[in-house]
Design an enzyme around this catalytic site. Structure first.
Site, short mmCIF file in Angstrom:
data_model
loop_
_atom_site.label_atom_id
_atom_site.label_comp_id
_atom_site.label_asym_id
_atom_site.label_seq_id
_atom_site.Cartn_x
_atom_site.Cartn_y
_atom_site.Cartn_z
N GLY A 14 0.81 -1.20 0.00
CA GLY A 14 0.00 0.00 0.00
C GLY A 14 0.85 1.26 0.00
O GLY A 14 2.08 1.21 0.10
N ARG A 58 -4.28 -10.57 -2.52
CA ARG A 58 -4.04 -9.85 -3.76
C ARG A 58 -2.56 -9.56 -3.97
O ARG A 58 -2.05 -9.62 -5.09
CB ARG A 58 -4.84 -8.54 -3.77
CG ARG A 58 -4.75 -7.77 -5.08
CD ARG A 58 -5.62 -6.53 -5.09
NE ARG A 58 -5.14 -5.53 -4.15
CZ ARG A 58 -5.76 -5.21 -3.03
NH1 ARG A 58 -6.88 -5.82 -2.69
NH2 ARG A 58 -5.27 -4.28 -2.22
N SER A 59 -1.84 -9.25 -2.90
CA SER A 59 -0.43 -8.87 -3.04
C SER A 59 0.55 -9.98 -2.67
O SER A 59 1.74 -9.89 -3.00
CB SER A 59 -0.13 -7.63 -2.20
OG SER A 59 -0.41 -7.87 -0.83
N ARG A 96 -6.24 3.28 18.86
CA ARG A 96 -5.72 4.58 19.28
C ARG A 96 -6.28 5.06 20.61
O ARG A 96 -5.57 5.67 21.40
CB ARG A 96 -5.98 5.63 18.20
CG ARG A 96 -5.10 5.48 16.97
CD ARG A 96 -5.50 6.47 15.90
NE ARG A 96 -4.69 6.30 14.69
CZ ARG A 96 -5.05 6.72 13.49
NH1 ARG A 96 -6.22 7.34 13.34
NH2 ARG A 96 -4.27 6.54 12.46
N CYS A 99 -3.10 11.36 10.95
CA CYS A 99 -2.15 12.28 10.30
C CYS A 99 -2.40 13.74 10.67
O CYS A 99 -1.45 14.48 10.94
CB CYS A 99 -2.21 12.09 8.79
SG CYS A 99 -3.88 12.12 8.10
N SER A 157 -3.94 11.95 -0.61
CA SER A 157 -3.17 10.83 -0.08
C SER A 157 -3.77 10.25 1.19
O SER A 157 -3.56 9.08 1.49
CB SER A 157 -1.73 11.27 0.20
OG SER A 157 -1.71 12.36 1.12
N GLY A 158 -4.54 11.06 1.92
CA GLY A 158 -5.15 10.57 3.14
C GLY A 158 -6.14 9.45 2.89
O GLY A 158 -6.48 8.70 3.81
N LYS A 162 -11.54 12.55 15.89
CA LYS A 162 -10.20 12.01 16.17
C LYS A 162 -9.28 13.12 16.67
O LYS A 162 -8.49 12.93 17.61
CB LYS A 162 -9.60 11.36 14.92
CG LYS A 162 -10.21 10.05 14.49
CD LYS A 162 -9.63 9.61 13.15
CE LYS A 162 -10.36 8.42 12.57
NZ LYS A 162 -9.86 8.08 11.21
N HIS A 167 -0.79 17.72 3.86
CA HIS A 167 -1.93 18.32 4.55
C HIS A 167 -1.56 19.70 5.09
O HIS A 167 -0.44 19.92 5.57
CB HIS A 167 -2.36 17.47 5.76
CG HIS A 167 -3.08 16.21 5.42
ND1 HIS A 167 -3.41 15.84 4.13
CD2 HIS A 167 -3.58 15.22 6.21
CE1 HIS A 167 -4.05 14.68 4.15
NE2 HIS A 167 -4.17 14.29 5.40
#
Length: 341
Positions: free
Chosen positions: A10, A37-38, A98, A128, A158-159, A212, A241
């Site tokens: 990923g 898959r990978s 978390r 992030c 990208s998040g 979050k 970001h």
């Protein structure tokens, strides 16, 4: 160190490999894990080819010192016991653990020592947006406790992963060709647009992403005083970001003192010269390790208020780099690993 990466194919998994190489992290043995898959595919690291192993209930993590996991919360929850049962420390990039009381949530510049208390051998890598914000909040909080934070985020594609980045790039091309843009990873077309919606909405009409930032900030900073109100916005940027932040402290602070604290703070770079149009921008910060801060000024609506602008690479400091920095701190400070490097 014997290292494993779960979710190696990923976007964050690939960034783990780049960061480990850049940081020259001491690796004697590397194992890569992925889904059906990978599994079986080949990934190159430092000139050597590695075969991705299938992650399953029978996967053997014996001998692994640290496992970096970034394959989603469901995968982390399902396989946490498999990964940690032989003593591996799992540094998890998902939201799975978390807020669990027995899982430390760590940003090394802020609360590195929390990593030593990990009853389940799991350390959480924060969200992030939270990571880059608390790196900037910590030096201010050391001067005067922060009571309140208002933040508007400007979050890159990208998040939402590598496929989301590809979708954004594809949308620009489709629109230029007069085609209807493909919309699969976001609620709406992101190209030439802003979407004030990151993650799902909760009962209080804040999104999970926004909540979050509230809960994680309080946990990382060990503060039951600080309160965070966020509006998270997806913007047509690939991977860095940005955040506009307004804070209220218990005591008024001089701008010069805050600037000096920023300049001394680890992992933070001040880029703040309005007269010469110097301020952080995602175009410049993409690929950089530190968090950048600028536009520092007094909040003219609040005597105890400050406002500033923060930018960080979401895949780097917002994910892979923070996790690797946790591991580096453990190698240097944890009796379990100290001297192993």
């Amino acid at each position: 160190m014997n290292i494993a990466i779960v979710g190696a194919s990923g976007a964050v998994g690939q960034e783990f490999l780049r960061v480990l190489a850049e940081q020259n992290f001491p690796i004697s043995n590397l194992r890569l894990f992925g889904s059906e898959r990978s599994a079986g595919s080949q990934i190159s690291f430092k000139g050597k080819e590695y075969t991705v192993e299938l992650l399953s209930d029978e996967s053997d993590f014996s001998g692994v010192d640290i496992a970096f996991t970034s394959a989603g919360a469901g995968t982390s929850k399902r396989y946490a016991d498999v990964i940690t049962r032989h003593g591996a420390v799992m540094i998890d990039n998902s939201s799975a653990f978390r807020m669990d009381d027995d899982v430390p949530l760590v940003v090394p510049e802020v609360n590195a020592e929390d990593a030593l208390c990990r009853p389940r051998n799991i350390i959480g890598n924060p969200n992030c947006t939270t990571i880059q914000m608390v790196v900037a909040l910590k030096p201010i909080d050391d001067l005067s406790r922060i009571r309140r934070v208002h933040v508007a985020t400007y979050q890159a594609a990208s998040g939402a992963g590598a496929a989301a980045m590809a979708e954004l790039k594809g949308q620009f091309g489709q629109i230029e060709r007069g085609e209807t843009p493909t919309v699969e990873k976001f609620a709406y077309q992101l190209a030439y647009n802003l979407i004030p919606h990151v993650d799902v909405f909760t009962e209080n009409d804040y999104t999970k992403e926004e909540m979050k930032m509230y809960h994680e900030t309080r946990k990382i900073m060990h503060s039951d005083v600080i309160k965070v109100s966020a509006t998270c916005v997806r913007v047509p940027v690939l991977r860095a970001h940005s955040e506009a932040i307004w804070i209220e402290t218990e005591q008024p602070l001089e701008i010069a003192a805050v600037r000096e604290a920023f300049e001394r703070a680890p992992g933070l770079v001040v880029c703040d010269d309005p007269a010469n149009k110097k301020y952080p921008m995602p175009l410049d910060i993409t690929g950089q390790d530190p968090v950048y801060v600028g536009r520092l000024r007094r909040d003219i609506s609040d005597d105890c208020g400050l406002s500033f602008w923060v930018v960080g690479d979401q895949i780097k400091k917002g994910a892979a780099l923070n996790a690797v920095q946790i591991a580096q701190w453990l190698v240097a400070n944890d009796p379990k690993f100290k001297g192993q490097a």
